[in-house]
Design a protein around this motif. Structure first.
Motif, PDB file in Angstrom:
ATOM      1  N   ARG A   9      72.607  -7.670  56.996  1.00 32.87           N
ATOM      2  CA  ARG A   9      72.577  -9.125  56.828  1.00 32.87           C
ATOM      3  C   ARG A   9      71.862  -9.747  58.021  1.00 32.87           C
ATOM      4  O   ARG A   9      71.748  -9.155  59.084  1.00 32.87           O
ATOM      5  CB  ARG A   9      73.997  -9.679  56.728  1.00 32.87           C
ATOM      6  CG  ARG A   9      74.729  -9.268  55.453  1.00 32.87           C
ATOM      7  CD  ARG A   9      76.172  -9.772  55.505  1.00 32.87           C
ATOM      8  NE  ARG A   9      76.838  -9.633  54.205  1.00 32.87           N
ATOM      9  CZ  ARG A   9      77.421  -8.548  53.784  1.00 32.87           C
ATOM     10  NH1 ARG A   9      77.428  -7.467  54.542  1.00 32.87           N
ATOM     11  NH2 ARG A   9      78.003  -8.513  52.595  1.00 32.87           N
ATOM     12  N   ASP A  10      71.389 -11.003  57.828  1.00 37.19           N
ATOM     13  CA  ASP A  10      70.838 -11.760  58.943  1.00 37.19           C
ATOM     14  C   ASP A  10      71.967 -12.200  59.862  1.00 37.19           C
ATOM     15  O   ASP A  10      73.116 -12.386  59.425  1.00 37.19           O
ATOM     16  CB  ASP A  10      70.083 -13.000  58.440  1.00 37.19           C
ATOM     17  CG  ASP A  10      68.808 -12.616  57.683  1.00 37.19           C
ATOM     18  OD1 ASP A  10      68.273 -11.520  57.974  1.00 37.19           O
ATOM     19  OD2 ASP A  10      68.393 -13.393  56.813  1.00 37.19           O
ATOM     20  N   GLU A  58      75.163  -4.467  52.432  1.00 39.67           N
ATOM     21  CA  GLU A  58      74.908  -4.939  51.066  1.00 39.67           C
ATOM     22  C   GLU A  58      74.274  -3.855  50.221  1.00 39.67           C
ATOM     23  O   GLU A  58      74.484  -3.791  49.016  1.00 39.67           O
ATOM     24  CB  GLU A  58      74.003  -6.174  51.112  1.00 39.67           C
ATOM     25  CG  GLU A  58      74.716  -7.411  51.635  1.00 39.67           C
ATOM     26  CD  GLU A  58      73.884  -8.661  51.478  1.00 39.67           C
ATOM     27  OE1 GLU A  58      74.429  -9.683  51.080  1.00 39.67           O
ATOM     28  OE2 GLU A  58      72.667  -8.581  51.754  1.00 39.67           O
ATOM     29  N   GLU A 102      73.807 -15.190  58.701  1.00 39.10           N
ATOM     30  CA  GLU A 102      74.762 -15.009  57.614  1.00 39.10           C
ATOM     31  C   GLU A 102      76.126 -14.572  58.142  1.00 39.10           C
ATOM     32  O   GLU A 102      77.151 -14.762  57.498  1.00 39.10           O
ATOM     33  CB  GLU A 102      74.255 -13.957  56.634  1.00 39.10           C
ATOM     34  CG  GLU A 102      72.999 -14.355  55.892  1.00 39.10           C
ATOM     35  CD  GLU A 102      72.555 -13.254  54.938  1.00 39.10           C
ATOM     36  OE1 GLU A 102      73.242 -13.071  53.912  1.00 39.10           O
ATOM     37  OE2 GLU A 102      71.563 -12.574  55.243  1.00 39.10           O
TER      38      GLU A 102
END
Length: 800
Positions: free
Chosen positions: A163-164, A208, A167
């Motif tokens: 994820r960034d 993810e 986020e």
């Protein structure tokens, strides 16, 4: 961020102010105002001020109590902004609006009155310092607030989660690790806040995309609230732990496998499940043809590889590994000139499975083998070798049991019938007649005879015989010093076998036996301790009839026959109506009594003997006429004495307890004689023994005379036996006593414990037995009770 929060974006650049305000409105649920140029006084009532790096000092002067967050474009402006009074600093970039919204929420949630605002400022400063460290680390590190939410995270952690960073900020750890892990983190943070001690939480990061990865999170408290969280990838450690667990399960399965072939199957499959290598083969060594044959393989070998070859020793990698005993690792098989360019396997490991075969573990990937793979495969091969050893031993045991079962089934009737003869026989003659008869009736035995030794004539004379073979042994007398198997068996105390050319070239009765169809002969000595009762000859009509197992059975039967004869000879004195009293003297230094009185001035008498469990003889001796110490020294210096002590001493007489390894007394007892009196003085010993009337007293005396010089017969008496002899009474008591009880009673009586006044007390007697006084008296009372029980219960029985 809850609605109602008021934020003012301040700055000199109108475009910058408008852009920052728009981004903040999109990222945060708050009321956003703007101020270009001078900061209005009412801005101090806002919950948070946002400004650029050039306006920090002016904004701080206008609103000294309001948190100020500075947006900067590069790292160089961070320190300057902090020096000018910024509460926190956020670098502009992708996702910086979410970071800014999170920082605003952090400072606003921590504020109330002025003191609350100061506390919030202190906490965010601590987090800011932690954030600077986070940015500098390559490992996954984050700053968590006291609610378990990400306050900051570095790029490494963002990459791990997929994820960034934007986020993650403001999100709970549960987002990337699941609800259960999130609850564990919350509990750890609570403990961290109350104790200040660091904590570690195990969890799995769930990106993810991709598989979850096991991590350990080390939590360290920050000043004020929250914690720094360092994420450590423990997948390799977990893999090792899982490998160890799987290896243990595999080892158990290998050790339970019934054969080498099933072990090979388990090993091939285990290499795939443990390491993920798909092309695995186990070859077992065929000792008859000296080759390695493939006996187990994984499915991928059958589906994708050609037929696996059989290797000679030193042929191919498996043959070389097996011959040398050294493993081999090849990271690119096609570099070998062995035709591997046509096979899908590219890297491989080869391990010897002890002396049983080889394990080949390979995969389609080049350079796929690391040190862990090598060690796991090597351990698997070692465990497989141990399992093969065990399976081999168990197979040999099973085969041996089957062979023994066959032998026992064949001779089961022989054993039962022979034992029945021994149990029912009441005389030595019945034993000597019955045993050859039973043996000669069992296949493959065709003749059996029993010879009794004549010590004076130094021959073995045939006494009883039976069998279908046309063989006459009635006049056979075998010299004891000859090469006859019976003479050699008697001399060595071990059975002897004669067959083949040795039997064909023999003379005497053995030549007659060969002519009568006998192909092998076994001679079994009938020995009980040091007494020889004869030799049992067993003849078979085929060569090699007496293998190791057959000899074990016949040796056991021979021992049983000797025990039966000894029991009969020893028990004849108890059932005889008439007895013979024999007295003789011996003047020979080979006798212990003669040596003792020859070396000292004492007169020594035997006060009794006890045969101990391990076969040694315990003598009780009384001595008078010399110092007790001199007698004790003579006893201890004698080679035949293993242990000696003085039990008691009074009125010039001493009682000694000595353990000896050999004695004429034991020989006399083995031949059915009962010693009545043994006295020695000046190197001459006088024996008085009692024998059953029908015993061969001359044979017993001849035995002594042949073994000891200067032996003279001085007395011979025949008389009727009383209803119950003293020996019968003693024998009955001996059966009831334990060794300790008899020793306690004998030492008490002979030591003068029952005299009045007592000549020795219980402490002295207990010390002599190396036990406590209460234990000594316990043994003594138990022995006394048994004496009176035997006396009075025996008297009652006699009257009835």
């Amino acid at each position: 961020m809850s609605s109602g929060v008021r934020v003012v974006v301040c700055g000199d650049d109108e475009g910058w102010v408008a852009e920052a305000a728009a981004e903040l409105e999109d990222a945060a649920d708050c009321e956003v105002g703007t101020a270009v140029g001078e900061v209005p006084a009412q801005a101090g009532d806002a919950d948070c001020l946002v400004t650029d790096g050039a306006s920090v000092e002016r904004v701080r002067r206008a609103a000294p109590e309001t948190p100020v967050i500075c947006l900067v474009d590069d790292a160089a402006a961070v320190d300057a902004a902090l020096a000018d009074g910024a509460t926190d600093v956020v670098r502009r970039g992708d996702g910086s609006e979410r970071v800014l919204a999170h920082r605003i929420r952090t400072v606003v949630d921590g504020e109330g009155d002025a003191r609350g605002r100061n506390a919030g400022a202190g906490r965010t400063a601590s987090m800011r310092e932690a954030g600077e460290v986070v940015e500098a680390l390559d490992a996954g590190v984050a700053v968590l607030d006291d609610g378990g939410r990400f306050d900051d995270a570095n790029d490494a952690l963002a990459a791990l989660t997929g994820r960034d960073r934007s986020e993650l900020l403001g999100e709970h750890v549960a987002l990337v690790a699941g609800e259960d892990a999130g609850e564990r983190v919350d509990r750890a943070l609570d403990r961290l806040e109350s104790t200040g001690d660091g904590a570690t939480v195990e969890l799995e990061l769930r990106p993810e995309r991709g598989e979850p990865t096991p991590f350990e999170v080390d939590l360290a408290a920050l000043d004020g609230a929250g914690a720094v969280a360092a994420f450590r990838d423990v997948s390799r450690r977990k893999r090792r732990r899982d490998l160890i667990s799987q290896l243990q399960e595999t080892s158990r399965a290998l050790m339970q496998a019934p054969s080498r072939e099933s072990i090979a199957e388990i090993a091939a499959d285990a290499a795939e499940s443990l390491l993920g290598f798909e092309f695995n083969i186990v070859r077992l060594y065929d000792a008859d043809y000296r080759v390695l044959r493939p006996v187990a393989r994984t499915d991928a070998v059958d589906q994708r590889m050609s037929e696996r070859p059989v290797y000679d020793l030193d042929e191919g990698q498996p043959g070389k590994v097996f011959a040398s005993g050294e493993p081999a690792v090849v990271q690119d098989l096609r570099a070998l000139s062995d035709g591997f360019d046509r096979e899908p396997a590219r890297s491989a490991m080869y391990f010897p499975i002890g002396v049983h075969g080889t394990l080949t573990v390979s995969t389609a990937t080049v350079d796929a083998i690391d040190e862990v793979d090598r060690r796991v495969a090597e351990l698997l091969a070692t465990n497989a070798a141990a399992a093969c050893n065990r399976a081999k031993r168990e197979r040999e045991v099973r085969q041996a049991r089957e062979r023994i079962a066959t032998i026992l089934e064949r001779i089961n009737g022989l054993v039962e019938d022979t034992v029945e003869v021994l149990v029912e026989a009441t005389t030595r003659e019945e034993v000597e007649a019955g045993v050859p008869e039973q043996l000669a009736s069992a296949d493959p035995y065709v003749f059996a005879w029993l010879g009794r030794p004549d010590v004076r004539a130094e021959t073995i004379a045939a006494r009883e015989w039976s069998g279908a073979a046309d063989l006459d042994v009635s006049d056979v007398e075998v010299p004891m010093d000859g090469d006859d198997p019976g003479a050699r068996a008697l001399a060595a105390g071990e059975s002897r076998v004669l067959d083949g050319d040795d039997l064909a070239g023999a003379a005497g009765w053995l030549a007659d036996a060969a002519e009568a169809g006998v192909a092998s002969v076994m001679a079994v000595p009938l020995s009980y301790t040091d007494t020889n009762y004869g030799v049992l000859y067993v003849c078979a009509d085929r060569p090699d009839a007496f293998d190791e197992r057959e000899r074990v059975v016949l040796d056991a039967l021979g021992q049983a026959v000797a025990n039966a004869i000894n029991a009969i000879e020893s028990g004849r004195i108890l059932s005889a109506n008439k007895v013979i009293e024999l007295e003789f003297t011996v003047d020979d230094s080979d006798l212990l009594f003669c040596r003792l009185t020859g070396r000292t001035d004492a007169a020594i008498e035997s006060a009794g003997t006890v045969t101990q469990e391990e076969g040694s003889l315990r003598l009780y001796l009384t001595a008078e006429g010399d110092d007790a110490g001199a007698v004790l020294d003579a006893l201890r210096a004698d080679d035949a004495v293993t242990e000696a002590r003085c039990v008691a001493e009074h009125d010039g007489e001493a009682l000694f307890d000595a353990t000896v390894t050999e004695s004429l007394v034991a020989t006399l007892v083995d031949h059915g004689a009962v010693p009545k009196a043994i006295e020695s003085e000046n190197g001459v010993t006088r024996y008085g023994v009692e024998l059953p009337y029908e015993a061969e007293a001359r044979e017993v005396f001849g035995l002594v005379q042949d073994n000891y010089v200067n032996t003279d017969l001085v007395g011979y008496h025949e008389h009727e036996r009383p209803v119950r002899t003293q020996q019968e009474f003693r024998s009955a008591l001996a059966d009831r006593f334990t060794g300790r009880q008899e020793t306690a009673l004998r030492t008490a009586y002979l030591g003068g414990f029952f005299e009045w006044p007592r000549e020795v007390d219980g402490d002295e007697l207990a010390e002599g037995m190396d036990i406590s006084r209460p234990t000594y008296h316990q043994h003594l009372r138990a022995a006394q009770r048994k004496v009176f029980e035997e006396l009075f219960e025996g008297e009652t029985t006699a009257r009835r």
